[in-house]
Design a protein around this motif. Structure first.
Motif, PDB file in Angstrom:
ATOM      1  N   GLY A 148       0.797  -1.230   0.190  1.00  0.00           N
ATOM      2  CA  GLY A 148       0.157  -0.065  -0.088  1.00  0.00           C
ATOM      3  C   GLY A 148       0.888   1.364  -0.130  1.00  0.00           C
ATOM      4  O   GLY A 148       0.502   2.184  -0.677  1.00  0.00           O
ATOM      5  N   TYR A 149       1.932   1.422   0.701  1.00  0.00           N
ATOM      6  CA  TYR A 149       2.660   2.411   0.725  1.00  0.00           C
ATOM      7  C   TYR A 149       3.316   2.528  -0.669  1.00  0.00           C
ATOM      8  O   TYR A 149       3.469   3.813  -1.045  1.00  0.00           O
ATOM      9  N   ILE A 150       4.117   1.522  -1.095  1.00  0.00           N
ATOM     10  CA  ILE A 150       4.819   1.689  -2.489  1.00  0.00           C
ATOM     11  C   ILE A 150       3.582   2.049  -3.443  1.00  0.00           C
ATOM     12  O   ILE A 150       3.936   2.971  -4.345  1.00  0.00           O
ATOM     13  N   ALA A 151       2.462   1.628  -3.335  1.00  0.00           N
ATOM     14  CA  ALA A 151       1.312   1.871  -4.511  1.00  0.00           C
ATOM     15  C   ALA A 151       1.155   3.373  -4.478  1.00  0.00           C
ATOM     16  O   ALA A 151       0.899   4.126  -5.279  1.00  0.00           O
ATOM     17  N   ALA A 152       1.032   4.076  -3.049  1.00  0.00           N
ATOM     18  CA  ALA A 152       0.590   5.421  -2.920  1.00  0.00           C
ATOM     19  C   ALA A 152       1.828   5.958  -3.547  1.00  0.00           C
ATOM     20  O   ALA A 152       1.700   7.266  -4.172  1.00  0.00           O
ATOM     21  N   SER A 153       2.978   5.610  -3.354  1.00  0.00           N
ATOM     22  CA  SER A 153       4.184   6.545  -4.026  1.00  0.00           C
ATOM     23  C   SER A 153       4.107   6.453  -5.583  1.00  0.00           C
ATOM     24  O   SER A 153       4.412   7.407  -6.258  1.00  0.00           O
ATOM     25  N   ALA A 155       1.493   5.855  -7.335  1.00  0.00           N
ATOM     26  CA  ALA A 155       0.170   6.456  -7.848  1.00  0.00           C
ATOM     27  C   ALA A 155       0.677   8.064  -7.942  1.00  0.00           C
ATOM     28  O   ALA A 155       0.494   8.657  -8.934  1.00  0.00           O
ATOM     29  N   ARG A 156       1.264   8.336  -6.785  1.00  0.00           N
ATOM     30  CA  ARG A 156       1.565   9.948  -6.671  1.00  0.00           C
ATOM     31  C   ARG A 156       2.424  10.320  -7.792  1.00  0.00           C
ATOM     32  O   ARG A 156       2.282  11.590  -8.366  1.00  0.00           O
ATOM     33  N   MET A 157       3.471   9.412  -8.196  1.00  0.00           N
ATOM     34  CA  MET A 157       4.524   9.724  -9.281  1.00  0.00           C
ATOM     35  C   MET A 157       4.215   9.581 -10.344  1.00  0.00           C
ATOM     36  O   MET A 157       4.855  10.038 -11.353  1.00  0.00           O
ATOM     37  N   THR A 158       2.902   9.157 -10.686  1.00  0.00           N
ATOM     38  CA  THR A 158       2.483   8.746 -12.155  1.00  0.00           C
ATOM     39  C   THR A 158       1.270   9.512 -12.249  1.00  0.00           C
ATOM     40  O   THR A 158       0.578   9.346 -13.399  1.00  0.00           O
ATOM     41  N   GLY A 159       0.813  10.206 -11.345  1.00  0.00           N
ATOM     42  CA  GLY A 159      -0.479  11.023 -11.207  1.00  0.00           C
ATOM     43  C   GLY A 159      -1.626  10.356 -11.215  1.00  0.00           C
ATOM     44  O   GLY A 159      -2.795  10.709 -11.810  1.00  0.00           O
ATOM     45  N   LEU A 160      -1.486   9.190 -10.954  1.00  0.00           N
ATOM     46  CA  LEU A 160      -2.902   8.312 -10.774  1.00  0.00           C
ATOM     47  C   LEU A 160      -3.508   8.516  -9.362  1.00  0.00           C
ATOM     48  O   LEU A 160      -2.790   9.161  -8.313  1.00  0.00           O
ATOM     49  N   ASP A 161      -4.744   8.321  -9.126  1.00  0.00           N
ATOM     50  CA  ASP A 161      -5.574   8.386  -7.848  1.00  0.00           C
ATOM     51  C   ASP A 161      -5.314   6.834  -7.243  1.00  0.00           C
ATOM     52  O   ASP A 161      -5.775   6.014  -8.024  1.00  0.00           O
ATOM     53  N   LEU A 162      -5.098   7.019  -5.958  1.00  0.00           N
ATOM     54  CA  LEU A 162      -4.996   5.519  -5.489  1.00  0.00           C
ATOM     55  C   LEU A 162      -6.271   5.370  -4.827  1.00  0.00           C
ATOM     56  O   LEU A 162      -6.973   5.858  -3.885  1.00  0.00           O
ATOM     57  N   VAL A 163      -6.873   4.203  -5.100  1.00  0.00           N
ATOM     58  CA  VAL A 163      -8.241   3.642  -4.372  1.00  0.00           C
ATOM     59  C   VAL A 163      -7.961   2.375  -3.790  1.00  0.00           C
ATOM     60  O   VAL A 163      -8.081   1.268  -4.323  1.00  0.00           O
TER      61      VAL A 163
END
Lengths: 412, 412
Positions: A148-153, A155-163
């Motif tokens: 989850g932590y890595i996915a948040a990063s 998502a943030r760095m590729t401009g996606l929204d984390l759901v």
């Protein structure tokens, strides 16, 4: 927490139950075609080791292999070993040895870095492969935290929204906004197995890519990455693959995606011509595109040796034994542990069960400490879960019976 | 490539030169306070190993340390070793042992991952620490390629423009558009040492942060990270620190930046409470914030043992011997190698020289192959460079003389 309870005929640890279950365990072990593979491991005396889902046991050949890497390959051959001892090509060579265990044809798996780092590569790579205009990264809300932590990063760095989404609702949440889905094949806490074929199909039906975390399945059950057209996957090698503490992880990039895979970590090892040392980056073809820096050779070659334990092992047979072991352990727990003392949180249906059993109980931390002091090594996961991992190559039915019986004594 | 040339009194390999230089080498070795430390390493018989700037030699204590990790810590203690054998805290503990070698107070260095991965953390972290509105990442145009590739990715993912610049022009290129500067302390190809204090000062004067790559200086010369107020730094441990092939790298985050350091790889090991397993990420304080996934224990603890070789070693004494060795090697090359056969590309000024000597020559690859066949192990870097690394803990003056003499024979 007394042993005297065995005298009470009303007690769940009825002597007849005990004799029956011990006899069953002996028979099951005698009939087990994988029992002989226990010799491939060095296990401490007197211990039932049910934590192989956290750190796999030591394969018997590893100490000699590591000593050779240190003394001869490093100490004597030194820099020549990058060629002569096959150091440079180890990440793909060892990837190809893991590949059949996860249902991948050769040339799609490379070994190196930690699972977290590989997840970052896979998620950013997947986001860059996704169809334009898609805005969401769906991630298992109950996942092992690092995912989850890595996915948040990512998502943030590729401009996606984390759901974040519960896996049971993941398929329904996939739609034309979904770029990437990240799921764990088995939940680390409950041992629940998610339906990889169906969820992969749902992601593809929604036009999304899917990344699977195989940490708790590789080496425990068939995965079938190619058969189910998975896009990308990552996993560690120190659980059911017995690579040693913190041994290198791996990443699978399906062959059809390799040409367009755009790594966020384009280290020199992923270059088409690493030793040309050119200032311009040109990505390698194939699995090597997911490499990053200089591979960690001691750990990498310890893992290579550890994989010898899989020689002539059919992963379907491993799955069959895993289910038989966890079934039998649950049966013994039901017989030995007073009703209501523990709650089984691992699904009973085979199709939804990995290779561990998780029991919820009050005071789980103290219970596990007591179990370990009595030679039953499982582990504790906050706040209230006892985990017991069943590694079919070196755990037997008598181990399962003894573990459940000891647990019963603690609650007696 | 004949040895007969020694008969020619006009030859650069004049017998008198040879006797003089050999006598000088013997005297320098006898007077060398670091000479005794050679016993701390296991070196192959009959070989002059001048490739420690690529892969350091095997420290004598490592085989025993690794065997203990494998047999006892993994094989017997198994999962308990995460606490009992100090596995979990190894990244910071070993970071604190590297710290004095690079002039860092404790609590600022953590070990793990490859140099490339650490560079990504450092560059993205630096970009996020930079003053708003700055648009550029300056990077050494002559850098080791992975630094350039990773910098391009970090710039792309943080929205900065990558600006390659020759190190000699780096200070002039720093201005109020500059967010981050990445430089190599020593150029891997030429062995040129860059002026860390002055360039760090220039970056700060421009309001930028600076990241230094210490791969070719840590363990070879004093770095002085704290003294010169460096912001972030990374380095490998398998060159002058002798950690073994592909041993884990390290990252330094200056204490003043740690509270705001925002890693692009926030794996569970960097969490304030890793075992709480919470879905929300909360970064650890201190150096652990730069950790990512599960540390690679075999390689990590091999490195820890390797660092015993630095016990009671003064890095200033290492620098003094390094310069004396490279001076003497250059003198021997001038005496033994026919004029014009090689061009010295390493700066002659001490203030601009690292711990290697690079010689440019036609057919460098074949020359190095021949040197190796005669027991002189250096390496070749495309297209035309012979590299000779001088590792003061285990290379002596007689080694330098023999290497130059053998090179002279090849050109004779």
């Amino acid at each position: 927490m007394s042993d005297a309870i065995l005298q009470d005929p009303q007690d769940p640890q009825d002597p007849q139950d005990l004799q029956d279950l011990q006899a069953r365990a002996a028979r099951l072990d005698a009939e087990d075609p994988l029992a002989k593979h226990r010799e491939r491991f060095t296990l401490p005396e007197g211990v039932v080791y049910l934590d192989g889902n956290s750190l796999g046991a030591l394969p018997a050949g590893v100490p000699g292999a590591v000593a050779d890497v240190v003394h001869r390959q490093w100490g004597e051959l030194l820099i020549r070993s990058w060629d002569e001892s096959g150091w440079w090509t180890a990440p793909e060579r060892i990837g190809d040895r893991i590949a059949p265990l996860i249902g991948a044809a050769p040339g799609q798996v490379t070994v190196g870095d930690s699972t977290s780092v590989n997840l970052f590569k896979a998620l950013v790579g997947a986001a860059r492969l996704a169809a334009p205009g898609r805005t969401r990264m769906l991630v298992d809300a109950t996942t092992f935290p690092t995912d989850g932590y890595i996915a948040a990063s990512a998502a943030r760095m590729t401009g996606l929204d984390l759901v974040p989404v519960d896996p049971s609702e993941a398929a329904a949440a996939m739609d034309d906004r979904t770029a990437v889905v990240l799921l764990n094949h088995v939940d680390y806490r409950t041992g629940r197995l998610h339906d990889l074929p169906a969820l992969t199909g749902a992601a593809h039906a929604a036009g999304a890519l899917i990344v699977w975390d195989l940490c708790h399945t590789a080496g425990a059950l068939p995965v079938g990455l190619d058969a189910h057209a998975v896009d990308l996957a990552v996993g560690c090698t120190y659980k059911y693959l017995n690579g040693g503490p913190g041994s290198p992880a791996y990443i699978y990039v399906a062959e059809r995606h390799q040409g367009a895979f755009d790594s966020p970590l384009p280290g020199w090892n992923s270059h088409a011509e690493p030793f040309a040392m050119t200032p311009e980056y040109a990505p390698a073809q194939g699995a090597a595109r997911a490499r990053v820096g200089t591979p960690d050779i001691l750990s990498m070659l310890a893992l290579e040796s550890a994989l010898d334990a899989w020689e002539d092992v059919d992963i379907e047979a491993v799955r069959a034994k895993s289910l038989a072991l966890t079934d039998f352990f649950l049966e013994c727990v039901a017989a030995y542990v007073p009703a209501g003392a523990v709650e089984v949180v691992t699904p009973l249906e085979h199709a939804r069960r990995g290779s561990q059993v998780s029991l919820r109980t009050d005071g789980a931390r103290a219970v596990m400490t007591e179990l370990i002091s009595r030679g039953i090594v499982g582990d504790f996961r906050a706040p209230d879960v006892l985990r017991f991992g069943f590694t079919p190559l070196y755990v037997g039915f008598a181990d399962a019976e003894r573990a459940a019986r000891t647990l019963g004594h603690i609650f007696g």
